[in-house]
Write an enzyme that holds these catalytic residues in place. Structure first.
Site, short mmCIF file in Angstrom:
data_model
loop_
_atom_site.label_atom_id
_atom_site.label_comp_id
_atom_site.label_asym_id
_atom_site.label_seq_id
_atom_site.Cartn_x
_atom_site.Cartn_y
_atom_site.Cartn_z
N CYS A 41 121.25 33.12 69.34
CA CYS A 41 121.50 32.02 70.30
C CYS A 41 121.63 32.59 71.69
O CYS A 41 121.36 31.91 72.67
CB CYS A 41 122.80 31.31 69.98
SG CYS A 41 122.87 30.76 68.30
N LYS A 54 129.06 25.88 53.38
CA LYS A 54 127.65 25.63 53.05
C LYS A 54 126.80 26.56 53.92
O LYS A 54 126.60 26.30 55.10
CB LYS A 54 127.36 24.15 53.33
CG LYS A 54 126.05 23.54 52.87
CD LYS A 54 124.85 24.32 53.12
CE LYS A 54 123.63 23.67 53.65
NZ LYS A 54 122.51 24.62 53.67
N GLY A 94 123.62 26.06 64.68
CA GLY A 94 122.22 25.93 64.29
C GLY A 94 121.43 25.24 65.37
O GLY A 94 121.81 25.26 66.54
N GLY A 120 122.25 19.57 65.02
CA GLY A 120 123.56 19.37 65.64
C GLY A 120 123.75 17.94 66.10
O GLY A 120 124.82 17.33 65.93
N GLU A 146 127.66 24.66 67.83
CA GLU A 146 127.08 25.76 68.60
C GLU A 146 125.58 25.67 68.43
O GLU A 146 125.06 25.96 67.35
CB GLU A 146 127.56 27.12 68.06
CG GLU A 146 128.99 27.46 68.40
CD GLU A 146 129.22 27.60 69.88
OE1 GLU A 146 128.26 27.84 70.63
OE2 GLU A 146 130.38 27.45 70.29
N GLU A 195 113.68 26.27 73.33
CA GLU A 195 114.15 27.43 72.57
C GLU A 195 113.10 27.83 71.55
O GLU A 195 112.70 27.03 70.71
CB GLU A 195 115.47 27.12 71.87
CG GLU A 195 116.05 28.38 71.23
CD GLU A 195 117.41 28.17 70.60
OE1 GLU A 195 118.32 28.96 70.87
OE2 GLU A 195 117.58 27.22 69.81
C1 UN1 Z 1 124.46 33.87 67.77
O1 UN1 Z 1 123.34 34.27 68.02
O2 UN1 Z 1 124.66 32.71 67.34
O3 UN1 Z 1 126.79 37.76 71.59
C2 UN1 Z 1 125.68 34.70 67.85
C3 UN1 Z 1 126.03 38.01 70.65
C4 UN1 Z 1 126.62 38.13 69.27
C5 UN1 Z 1 126.75 36.80 68.64
C6 UN1 Z 1 125.51 35.95 68.66
N1 UN1 Z 1 127.91 38.77 69.37
O4 UN1 Z 1 124.84 38.19 70.80
#
Ligand code: UN1
Length: 515
Positions: A305, A196, A249, A254, A271, A405
């Site tokens: 992230c 999804k 997300g 989460g 994550e 965030e």
């Molecule tokens: C993300 O933003 O969820 O280390 C992943 C990094 C990338 C992956 C980011 N290789 O910035």
């Protein structure tokens, strides 16, 4: 296969016409067939650099569609789990080769659909290729342990086995890499998948699934259902037939997923957010620090992230660092990521733009805005979701812009007295994904490696750029203890089985007969 020949498009098999506006309509992938939703409805995906540009229409999937996908995954599971893992790995390898062959097409589709600049989109696809090759190799490893038994004439070993159906719920910010991080280990371990994708990037997901089908995955092994998180996502989490959920997300979603899954004792790998810090000490190479910070704060428009959103700097160098950062950030070129001279693309959608704008308002009362601070709407940019790279100074560690965030191009600079204060500030967050330190002192660098409360640490580099063969994930509220990538990724998608074979021909009692 080019985009106009896409099998996923409804028009190719006599489905509804694509319409006079030439916007293609794409379908769900269930049991090896491209099918329309029972809803009869679709939703649009638009280019965030130019909202007039409609990428495609996608099926508004229903719970009934999802049930069919889950059923297909269930039916495909026995044969897939019985397929030798090296053979499963070969199919993933073939998929990796297909992605490599179609890298440019995938990257361009990604830039158009979610905005990241082309060089980064290519990197995103490359990350997908890397994990496909890594997990292809796992097909011939997937190590368990063989250990001596405590009793004579007895064999002791452990193996990994698949769990069943994996529900994969992915974000839009790495629309190729993250689905691959999740699907590759799930598949090589022998699970089947219901995928999804984020509703902002259904086209990337469709292109990916087309290549998985082309690689020769048997029908039902991967199924794609587009639709809303509230409907499809929740139903996937709640389905008693889906054994594991992997989600990347925001933290609120989460938490909701963990609650729903917890009631069913269902395994969930999360994550979630980050509030990643770069620490700059007075002995740092400031040019290098500026390069690292600008890249990790404003690359992908801050929508990673792992993005750096806090710079924690020792007071003697704060003015110099801020001056250089401001100079660099204000020179970054905004625009469509398809233009190779552009540094920073748009935010993904209107809601992201509003969120960033509202945090900038919060920031005005907490720190001093020294750069950016507003939407960019001149010329062609008026049609996209552009926001100027923004920097606040004078932020305190516990201020909202230093804690929450933002997921956009907003950087907070926090001045500190020394290493100890820097480390306290860096760890004073509920998140714990990535952190970095710039220093020339090797002893301090190693102390920082020890002291950061994060799943990823960089020395003399920014906070982004994790490689696929090491575990990826965070401490504290960034996740729930699972890791993606590396061989650790297999833990999410496998059950351990410990096996004892007694060939002594008599009853031997562990912990009793050998004392
Ligand atoms: C993300 O933003 O969820 O280390 C992943 C990094 C990338 C992956 C980011 N290789 O910035």
């Amino acid at each position: 296969m080019n985009e106009t020949q896409s099998l996923a498009q409804a028009s190719d098999s006599g489905g509804p016409a694509t319409g006079s506006d030439h916007v293609p309509t794409f379908r769900l992938y269930v049991a090896g067939e491209w099918v329309e939703s029972t809803s009869g409805g679709t939703f649009e995906s638009r280019n965030p650099a130019d909202r007039r540009d409609v990428v495609g229409r996608f099926q508004a999937g229903t719970r009934a569609d999802l049930a069919m996908a889950i059923r297909a995954a269930e039916l495909a599971f026995p044969a897939w789990r019985a397929t030798p893992a090296p053979r499963r790995g070969e199919l993933l390898f073939r998929f990796g080769e297909l992605m490599a062959r179609h890298k440019e097409r995938l990257a361009r589709a990604m830039t158009r659909e979610m905005g990241k600049v082309l060089a980064e989109a290519r990197g995103d696809v490359q990350e997908g290729i890397d994990i496909a090759y890594l997990m292809a190799g796992e097909g011939r490893r997937m190590f368990g342990d063989t250990v001596p038994s405590e009793l004579p004439d007895k064999w002791a070993m452990s193996i990994r086995q698949p769990i069943g159906i994996a529900g994969i719920i992915t974000p839009w910010n790495f629309p190729i890499a993250i689905p691959c991080w999740k699907m590759m280990p799930a598949l090589v371990a022998g699970n089947t998948v219901v995928f999804k994708p984020a509703s902002d990037t259904p086209h990337c997901a469709t292109l990916l699934v087309e290549l998985l089908a082309e690689a020769g995955l048997p029908p039902g092994v991967v199924n794609l259902v587009t639709g809303t998180g509230a409907d499809i996502g929740e139903a996937l989490v709640e389905s008693p037939d889906v054994s594991v959920i992997s989600f990347t997300g925001n933290s609120a979603t989460g938490r909701r997923i963990a609650e729903l899954a917890g009631r069913r004792l269902k395994r969930v790998a999360l994550e979630l957010g980050g509030k990643n810090a770069v620490v700059v000490l007075r002995d740092a190479d400031l040019d290098l620090a500026v390069d690292g910070i600008v890249w990790s704060a404003f690359g992908t428009t801050g929508q990673r992230c792992t993005a750096c959103s806090r710079v924690i700097v020792e007071r003697p160098v704060v003015d110099e660092l801020v001056a250089r950062l401001t100079e660099r950030a204000s020179r970054l070129k905004l625009g469509s990521g398809l233009d190779e001279t552009v540094d920073v693309g748009p935010l993904v959608n209107g809601a992201a733009l509003e969120k960033v704008e509202s945090y900038v308002e919060v920031g005005r009362s907490e720190g001093e805005l020294v750069c950016g601070g507003s939407r960019v709407t001149h010329g062609e940019l008026a049609h996209g979701n552009f926001f100027a790279p923004s920097i606040f100074t004078g932020v305190r560690a516990m201020d909202r812009i230093g804690q929450e965030e933002i997921f956009g191009p907003v950087l907070s600079v926090i001045a500190v007295a020394d290493y100890a204060e820097a480390m306290t500030a860096a760890n004073q967050t509920r998140y714990g994904l990535s952190a970095s330190i710039f220093t020339r002192d090797v002893n301090t660098a190693f102390r920082a490696v020890r002291d950061f409360e994060t799943g990823i640490v960089y020395v003399n580099a920014g906070t982004t750029g994790a490689e696929t063969h090491l575990p990826f994930g965070g401490w504290k509220e960034t996740g729930n203890g699972h890791r993606e990538a590396g061989h650790a990724a297999l833990d999410t998608y496998t059950e351990w089985k410990s096996i004892y074979v007694d060939f002594s021909g008599k009853l031997q009692r562990a912990q009793i007969d050998n004392q």
